[in-house]
Write a protein that holds these residues in place. Structure first.
Motif, mmCIF file in Angstrom:
data_model
loop_
_atom_site.group_PDB
_atom_site.id
_atom_site.type_symbol
_atom_site.label_atom_id
_atom_site.label_comp_id
_atom_site.label_asym_id
_atom_site.label_seq_id
_atom_site.Cartn_x
_atom_site.Cartn_y
_atom_site.Cartn_z
ATOM 1 N N LEU A 85 4.544 5.328 6.046
ATOM 2 C CA LEU A 85 3.501 4.432 5.546
ATOM 3 C C LEU A 85 3.938 3.753 4.254
ATOM 4 C CD1 LEU A 85 0.234 6.541 6.077
ATOM 5 C CD2 LEU A 85 0.920 4.495 7.339
ATOM 6 N N THR A 86 4.470 4.534 3.325
ATOM 7 C CA THR A 86 4.876 3.988 2.028
ATOM 8 C C THR A 86 6.059 3.045 2.165
ATOM 9 O OG1 THR A 86 4.043 5.930 0.847
ATOM 10 C CG2 THR A 86 5.693 4.587 -0.280
ATOM 11 N N THR A 87 7.064 3.457 2.914
ATOM 12 C CA THR A 87 8.270 2.633 3.077
ATOM 13 C C THR A 87 7.948 1.280 3.697
ATOM 14 O OG1 THR A 87 9.663 4.594 3.324
ATOM 15 C CG2 THR A 87 10.548 2.513 4.144
ATOM 16 N N ASN A 88 7.035 1.279 4.663
ATOM 17 C CA ASN A 88 6.700 0.046 5.366
ATOM 18 C C ASN A 88 5.497 -0.687 4.781
ATOM 19 O OD1 ASN A 88 8.526 -0.005 7.949
ATOM 20 N ND2 ASN A 88 7.816 2.107 7.774
ATOM 21 N N GLY A 89 4.938 -0.117 3.704
ATOM 22 C CA GLY A 89 3.800 -0.767 3.071
ATOM 23 C C GLY A 89 2.603 -0.893 3.989
ATOM 24 N N TYR A 135 4.856 21.222 11.393
ATOM 25 C CA TYR A 135 3.671 20.458 11.017
ATOM 26 C C TYR A 135 3.879 19.741 9.685
ATOM 27 C CZ TYR A 135 0.307 21.857 14.624
ATOM 28 O OH TYR A 135 -0.375 22.001 15.801
ATOM 29 N N LEU A 136 4.365 20.472 8.693
ATOM 30 C CA LEU A 136 4.556 19.876 7.368
ATOM 31 C C LEU A 136 5.607 18.779 7.399
ATOM 32 C CD1 LEU A 136 4.419 23.136 5.225
ATOM 33 C CD2 LEU A 136 2.640 21.407 5.463
ATOM 34 N N SER A 137 6.652 18.965 8.203
ATOM 35 C CA SER A 137 7.687 17.944 8.332
ATOM 36 C C SER A 137 7.113 16.673 8.949
ATOM 37 C CB SER A 137 8.843 18.479 9.178
ATOM 38 O OG SER A 137 9.806 17.477 9.420
ATOM 39 N N ASN A 138 6.274 16.817 9.973
ATOM 40 C CA ASN A 138 5.672 15.653 10.619
ATOM 41 C C ASN A 138 4.732 14.909 9.676
ATOM 42 O OD1 ASN A 138 7.045 16.155 12.981
ATOM 43 N ND2 ASN A 138 5.335 17.164 13.998
ATOM 44 N N ILE A 139 3.967 15.652 8.880
ATOM 45 C CA ILE A 139 3.056 15.027 7.911
ATOM 46 C C ILE A 139 3.851 14.263 6.855
ATOM 47 C CG2 ILE A 139 1.378 15.511 6.087
ATOM 48 C CD1 ILE A 139 0.543 17.972 7.841
ATOM 49 N N LYS A 140 4.893 14.881 6.341
ATOM 50 C CA LYS A 140 5.728 14.242 5.330
ATOM 51 C C LYS A 140 6.398 12.986 5.887
ATOM 52 C CE LYS A 140 9.645 15.163 2.234
ATOM 53 N NZ LYS A 140 10.635 16.199 1.793
ATOM 54 N N ARG A 141 6.866 13.069 7.111
ATOM 55 C CA ARG A 141 7.541 11.930 7.740
ATOM 56 C C ARG A 141 6.595 10.747 7.898
ATOM 57 N NH1 ARG A 141 10.674 12.139 13.628
ATOM 58 N NH2 ARG A 141 11.005 9.881 13.859
ATOM 59 N N PHE A 142 5.373 11.018 8.328
ATOM 60 C CA PHE A 142 4.398 9.939 8.507
ATOM 61 C C PHE A 142 4.022 9.312 7.173
ATOM 62 C CE2 PHE A 142 -0.210 8.742 8.945
ATOM 63 C CZ PHE A 142 0.018 7.582 9.670
ATOM 64 N N SER A 143 3.819 10.139 6.168
ATOM 65 C CA SER A 143 3.464 9.619 4.842
ATOM 66 C C SER A 143 4.571 8.723 4.290
ATOM 67 C CB SER A 143 3.198 10.787 3.886
ATOM 68 O OG SER A 143 2.844 10.309 2.607
ATOM 69 N N ALA A 144 5.811 9.166 4.441
ATOM 70 C CA ALA A 144 6.940 8.362 3.963
ATOM 71 C C ALA A 144 7.034 7.049 4.730
ATOM 72 C CB ALA A 144 8.242 9.163 4.110
ATOM 73 N N PRO A 181 0.826 -1.205 0.000
ATOM 74 C CA PRO A 181 0.000 0.000 0.000
ATOM 75 C C PRO A 181 0.861 1.256 0.000
ATOM 76 C CG PRO A 181 -0.741 -1.556 1.677
ATOM 77 C CD PRO A 181 0.569 -2.064 1.171
ATOM 78 N N LYS A 182 0.361 2.297 -0.656
ATOM 79 C CA LYS A 182 1.038 3.586 -0.639
ATOM 80 C C LYS A 182 0.272 4.548 0.251
ATOM 81 C CE LYS A 182 3.212 3.285 -5.203
ATOM 82 N NZ LYS A 182 3.358 3.908 -6.541
ATOM 83 N N SER A 183 0.977 5.508 0.759
ATOM 84 C CA SER A 183 0.348 6.466 1.653
ATOM 85 C C SER A 183 -0.775 7.213 0.947
ATOM 86 C CB SER A 183 1.383 7.477 2.152
ATOM 87 O OG SER A 183 0.749 8.552 2.800
#
Length: 360
Positions: A96-100, A85-94, A56-58
């Motif tokens: 999700l994608t990295t870990n599928g 805020y934007l850094s935290n959102i980007k980190r979480f999205s990455a 799955p992708k974010s």
């Protein structure tokens, strides 16, 4: 030749091939009806040919992040807060994608555990993600289709309430401790740090606010003498305020006015090129070394001077509606936070003059 080869395949393989072909037809059909973008089609075809490799992708796409950033810039005027805020959102999205991982309550809990056990850190990440979620439910169609009818996966998480991860508040210095730290800075012949400590105690300002005091933020009387200063940039709207100068601080203030520092002509030397205008990182690090040398631990920080000032104002029976306007806090009542202009500079001066610090 191809037909002969296919006929020779095992039944299970034939079924798998047929299933893949059927999925490809469905994917192209969806693309033709504008149900899939070209990117979505490519992903769908990859899944059809190798479903076992699919991850799955974010759902927090880069384009959604960019649009949210534009929206958030219109809602919050503090660039440091926006960047966090934007850094935290980007980190979480990455993550999700990295870990599928799909975005669910369980994966959010797993992510928070991977980030930190500390309550305040976890709450900071959740605040950013909830802000995005609230926006995306309204304005991002893909995200809305996924989550509009579901409970938010960001709600209901628990965090430490006791122990080292609970995030207990910083401890205030006593008057005597503040005076001892000032004396220690003088003993080290660090006049900038000693003066900074005096400014913090006599004003209740945050360190970043002290770093932005300049001649053009100074308030002068009719005789041209400094009587106060404006805090023109703060982490909250209530932090924009005017602070009177304590009589004991006035000689130091006037001396520093005569020797402005750096490109911004500030009262204290600092790095004018740091992001978000946090000029006093160097002085902050010197203070950390000083307070550790004096035996203070992690619960005592520079911000503890601010708590000391608040405590002494309270103990001096300063009116409770004056103290928040000195410290730059919301009162918590619409009458005072929205409609009132607050106490006068003279009322705040009377309060400031109760501060009993004795700095050599």
């Amino acid at each position: 030749m191809d037909a002969i080869l296919v006929s020779d395949l095992p039944v299970a393989t034939k079924v798998q091939r047929f299933s893949e072909a059927q999925q490809r037809v469905l994917a192209h059909s969806a693309k033709a009806r504008n149900l899939l973008t070209q990117t979505d089609l490519t992903e769908a075809l990859e899944i059809a040919s190798a479903p076992g490799t699919y991850k799955p992708k974010s759902p927090i796409s880069t384009s959604a992040q960019a649009r949210f950033a534009s929206h958030f810039a219109e809602q919050n005027d503090n660039p440091r807060t926006r960047d966090v805020y934007l850094s935290n959102i980007k980190r979480f999205s990455a993550w999700l994608t990295t870990n599928g991982k799909e975005l669910t309550f369980d994966t959010v809990a797993e992510y928070l555990d991977s980030v930190s056990k500390a309550r305040q850190t976890r709450l900071g990440h959740l605040a950013a993600l909830r802000k995005f979620h609230k926006w995306a439910i309204r304005y991002d169609q893909h995200y809305r289709d996924l989550f509009a009818t579901k409970s938010s996966p960001l709600d209901g998480h628990t965090h430490a309430r006791v122990g080292e991860n609970a995030g207990e508040s910083w401890t205030a210095y006593t008057q005597q401790e503040a005076e001892r730290l000032h004396a220690a800075a003088l003993a080290n012949e660090d006049m900038d740090l000693a003066d900074l400590i005096a400014f913090a105690c006599f004003t209740g300002c945050r360190i970043e606010e002290l770093g932005r005091i300049r001649r053009d933020t100074t308030l002068f009387d009719e005789a041209g003498q400094p009587v106060g200063f404006r805090v023109d940039d703060s982490k909250t709207p209530s932090g924009i305020r005017e602070i009177p100068i304590h009589p004991a601080l006035l000689p130091i203030y006037k001396k520093r006015l005569q020797h402005p520092q750096g490109a911004t002509q500030a009262l204290f030397p600092g790095n004018d090129k740091t992001k978000h205008g946090l000029r006093l990182n160097g002085l902050s690090q010197r203070f950390t070394k000083l307070k550790r040398k004096e035996g203070f631990g992690n619960k005592h920080v520079f911000h503890s001077f601010r708590k000391c000032t608040a405590t002494l104002l309270h103990q001096a029976n300063v009116p409770t509606l004056v103290i928040p306007f000195i410290l730059g806090h919301e009162v918590g009542h619409i009458t005072f936070d929205t409609y009132s202009a607050g106490p006068t500079l003279e009322q705040k001066r009377e309060a400031i003059c109760t501060l009993p610090f004795q700095f050599a």
